[in-house]
Design an enzyme around this catalytic site. Structure first.
Site, PDB file in Angstrom:
ATOM      1  N   ASP A 132      45.760  77.358 -85.196  1.00  0.00           N
ATOM      2  CA  ASP A 132      46.459  76.983 -86.641  1.00  0.00           C
ATOM      3  C   ASP A 132      47.961  76.800 -86.272  1.00  0.00           C
ATOM      4  OD1 ASP A 132      46.325  79.650 -85.942  1.00  0.00           O
ATOM      5  OD2 ASP A 132      46.604  80.180 -88.331  1.00  0.00           O
ATOM      6  N   GLU A 175      45.196  82.802 -86.961  1.00  0.00           N
ATOM      7  CA  GLU A 175      46.316  83.758 -86.256  1.00  0.00           C
ATOM      8  C   GLU A 175      47.344  83.625 -87.155  1.00  0.00           C
ATOM      9  OE1 GLU A 175      49.766  85.379 -84.272  1.00  0.00           O
ATOM     10  OE2 GLU A 175      49.444  83.120 -85.188  1.00  0.00           O
TER      11      GLU A 175
END
Length: 434
Positions: free
Chosen positions: A84, A148
């Protein structure tokens, strides 16, 4: 001339471009596109060289991949990267953040340094080594995670909590953020992440008496909250040196012809020039107010006001951090955690540190390698719950004038293409060493 697919640096730029071109923005809720498309690309790239990845989703679209590779000699090494990225406003950028443009020697785009660059390095090295038959003797676990950028609760935390068996033989882990250069008086220093601050994302709340905005009100929630936010934002946190930063500042002091002490720590940090802002945050605790919410009409005093705070505390200084914060909040403001994750420290010496050092110096004999403490948070916080020793090592040789820290979550995020190629070569050597 056909590309040499046995060379780990051959594919790395193109792979990074392909990853950047998939929007995997994480807004901190469920409004983003998720990581599935990026994970599908990674799974395809691994499958092409005969490595099968297991898909793990805590929620639909929030996709994680775990794959095993390598030999059977000794305990496993976990290599992890997240899929991400934080959001980006295209109108603010020189090049579209999801176009993967190459210009002026840089690959531009969201994720170029955080952290699709390392994902690409890892994939290019693994693919080249499989094609050339150079398989590490040590077992390797490859892990690509979701979420994350919002604390890893839908990514690494899901793997650690629900599938710890996949990592049961992993004793060491390597991920972001380390191995990049900073420059002190013309000397390149490669910073290896050997420690990380703890994270305390918090909601501050004040409650008072609602009333008409035209009247005297001594119990105003907005006033109470604003006072606390102002005190926290203005607080001068004292210098505290942890083992990793003691080693790093000693290296800088040698270059500067002095000795490192707590009294001159801030002056030594200033020697880092473009990296000063980033490293200045890891010699003290920090707490930054980031959001304010209160009221619904200009002439109505609200019952409640809230603020959000990004707090980061040094290993060993958690009690001091929260005691100071409570004093700054005062009796009328309460706090609660949005995310609370512990700091960590790994040894500044040992086999893995030696392997990282040798792999860098083989490509750059004039460099200096030193540990440092990282101000942000990574998935290492979750993986360390399983007892792993962790480091950040995504090697990049960078121009001295580049403010690398400002690129993380910043506008015009970019990475030099030759730094990507350098990183792939170094990481390839690293796998020979471990």
């Amino acid at each position: 001339m056909a590309p040499d697919l046995h060379d780990p640096a051959t594919e790395v730029v193109d792979l990074c471009r392909d990853l950047i071109r998939i929007d995997s923005s994480n807004y901190g809720d469920d409004t983003g596109p998720g990581e599935r498309k990026t994970a599908e690309l990674v799974a395809t790239l691994l499958d092409e060289v005969g490595i099968e990845a297991q898909v793990i989703e805590g929620e639909p679209g929030r996709t994680n991949l775990v794959a095993r590779w390598g030999g059977s000699d000794g305990d496993a090494l976990l290599l992890h990267g997240h899929l991400d990225v934080v959001p980006a406003e295209a109108r603010d950028w020189t090049h579209h953040p999801f176009a993967g443009e190459i210009a002026d020697g840089y690959l531009w785009g969201r994720g170029a340094v955080d952290m699709k660059d390392f994902d690409a390095m890892l994939l290019s090295v693994v693919r080249a080594r499989v094609r050339s038959g150079r398989i590490p003797q040590r077992p390797i676990v490859l892990c690509f995670t979701a979420d994350e950028e919002a604390g890893g609760h839908k990514g690494a935390e899901v793997i650690v909590r629900d599938h710890p068996d996949l990592l049961s033989d992993c004793t060491e882990a390597v991920g972001e953020v380390g191995g990049f250069t900073t420059t002190v008086r013309g000397q390149r220093i490669y910073l290896i992440e050997a420690a990380e601050k703890g994270m305390a994302w918090m909601r501050l709340r004040a409650r008072g008496t609602a009333g008409h905005g035209s009247m005297v009100n001594r119990d105003n929630a907005v006033t109470q909250l604003a006072g606390a936010v102002a005190r926290i934002g203005a607080h001068d946190w004292p210098v505290r040196l942890t083992p990793a930063m003691e080693v790093l500042l000693a290296s800088v002091a040698t270059i500067a012809g002095t000795e490192a002490t707590p009294d001159n720590a801030e002056a030594l940090v200033e020697e880092f020039e473009s990296s000063t802002r980033m490293l200045g945050a890891v010699i003290r605790n920090t707490a930054n107010p980031t959001m304010l919410q209160a009221g619904y009409k200009v002439n109505v005093i609200p019952t409640e006001a809230t603020a959000y705070l990004d707090g980061r505390f040094l290993p060993g200084y958690q009690d001091e951090f929260f005691a100071t914060l409570d004093e700054l909040c005062g009796p009328d403001v309460t706090r609660e955690f949005v995310s609370h994750q512990q700091p960590w420290e790994s040894p500044t010496q040992g086999n893995l540190m030696d392997a990282m050092t040798r792999s860098i110096l083989a490509e750059d004999p004039d460099g200096i390698v030193a540990p440092y403490l990282m101000s942000g948070g990574t998935d290492a916080k979750h993986f360390r719950k399983l007892g792993m020793t962790s480091y950040g090592f995504a090697p990049l040789r960078l121009p001295a004038e580049l403010d690398f820290g400002a690129l993380f979550h910043g506008v015009d995020e970019r990475v030099p293409t030759d730094a990507l190629e350098f990183g792939a070569r170094v990481f390839d050597r690293f796998l020979d060493e471990v």
